[in-house]
Design an enzyme around this catalytic site. Sequence first.
Site, PDB file in Angstrom:
ATOM      1  N   CYS A  86       0.618  -1.386   0.024  1.00 18.78           N
ATOM      2  CA  CYS A  86      -0.162   0.179   0.092  1.00 18.78           C
ATOM      3  C   CYS A  86       0.989   1.072  -0.190  1.00 18.78           C
ATOM      4  O   CYS A  86       0.357   2.305  -0.433  1.00 18.78           O
ATOM      5  CB  CYS A  86      -0.936   0.033   1.306  1.00 18.78           C
ATOM      6  SG  CYS A  86      -2.031  -1.441   1.265  1.00 18.78           S
ATOM      7  N   HIS A 326      -9.439   2.953  -1.686  1.00 20.74           N
ATOM      8  CA  HIS A 326      -8.024   2.939  -1.498  1.00 20.74           C
ATOM      9  C   HIS A 326      -7.525   1.939  -2.917  1.00 20.74           C
ATOM     10  O   HIS A 326      -7.498   0.705  -2.548  1.00 20.74           O
ATOM     11  CB  HIS A 326      -7.910   1.948  -0.294  1.00 20.74           C
ATOM     12  CG  HIS A 326      -6.704   1.494   0.212  1.00 20.74           C
ATOM     13  ND1 HIS A 326      -5.512   1.974  -0.465  1.00 20.74           N
ATOM     14  CD2 HIS A 326      -6.206   0.472   1.398  1.00 20.74           C
ATOM     15  CE1 HIS A 326      -4.423   1.372   0.246  1.00 20.74           C
ATOM     16  NE2 HIS A 326      -4.742   0.415   1.193  1.00 20.74           N
TER      17      HIS A 326
END
Length: 372
Positions: A86, A326
């Site tokens: 991420c 996200h």
Amino acid sequence: MSAVIVAARRTPIATAGRALAAYSAADLGAAALQAVCRDLTALVPRPPAEIVLGNCMGPGGNVARVAALQAGLPWETGALTIDRQCASGLSAIELAARLVADDHWPVLAGGTESASTAPWRCWPPADGAGPVRYERAPFAPPPLDVDMGLAADLLAEDAGVSRERQDAYAARSHALAVAAAASGEYAAELVPLPELLADDRPRAGLSPDKLGRFGPIFRPNGTVTVGNSCPISDGAAVVAVVPETSGLPGLRVLAAASAGVDPTRPGLGIVPAVRVALGRAGLTLDDVDVIEFNEAFAGQVLGCCDALALDPERVCRSGGALALGHPWGASGAVLVTRLFTQLVRQGRGRVGLAAIAAGGGQGTALVVEVVG
């Protein structure tokens, strides 16, 4: 680092499988690259020297190179894809700040992710049921490779973050994102696509009471729900980085840091990364005007804020990933794009901080200040 971010753009963010489902990671990356290149034409009369993109789940090969060629950039332009899960997009920008030199700029950096078109992790797919789960950390007793959702639920419990706080924070994220979109704040940073002109996720009127109706999704007595978690998403974001000697205005990169944490609590990676990055910049949280943390889970963000003695009201004041989504490898670059809008386009202050946690137990943070 003597590097300055002078342009920043992102695509709209879409929930996986919806408006951007037909776009590959390269498609999304190319759209963001083209937009930043257009912005650069008014600033510098030279093509990009290098492309650095973060990506977690893209196809084999060099996604940055494919996206660069697809964007119509000269084939002489180098391109590199990096993976810090991420944190990939934020790490790409950190690397770009280290790559720029008087004879090697601008460097375009960011991230792109298409969860909708991510390839199978093995072939043929196991029982036709979907991709095989891959490990983020070695799996051995005690188990280190905990799924991100369960890890966030356990983190919230460890930190004493109640379900009520999580739902209230998630409702806040949506309300702020809806207000930011309505005010036109996002407009200057967005790269509209034919299938999607704006982020598809933020919801108006999403109160804590409404979110309280959702049940836990990762363990029977847990507090993490679909309502206080971010969605899996598609999107891309890119910034342009130049040496400070260019004299161009923007965001000077003051410091960056990555740090590891217990792999069973990866969401806490923000905490040590922020401390190290601020220390390298010679600053404290009191010196920071705009703070963007990736909101993977409300309980995770609140746990990190508590550990840093940071008022959560200072974080993501125009909405965050709980509302926007996200897109894994792009999310760190989305944070920097949000900083650019608030600090440069809107003049909300001088110093900005972006931070994100990553699977496997890592965190990355970037500190910037307005220059010019």
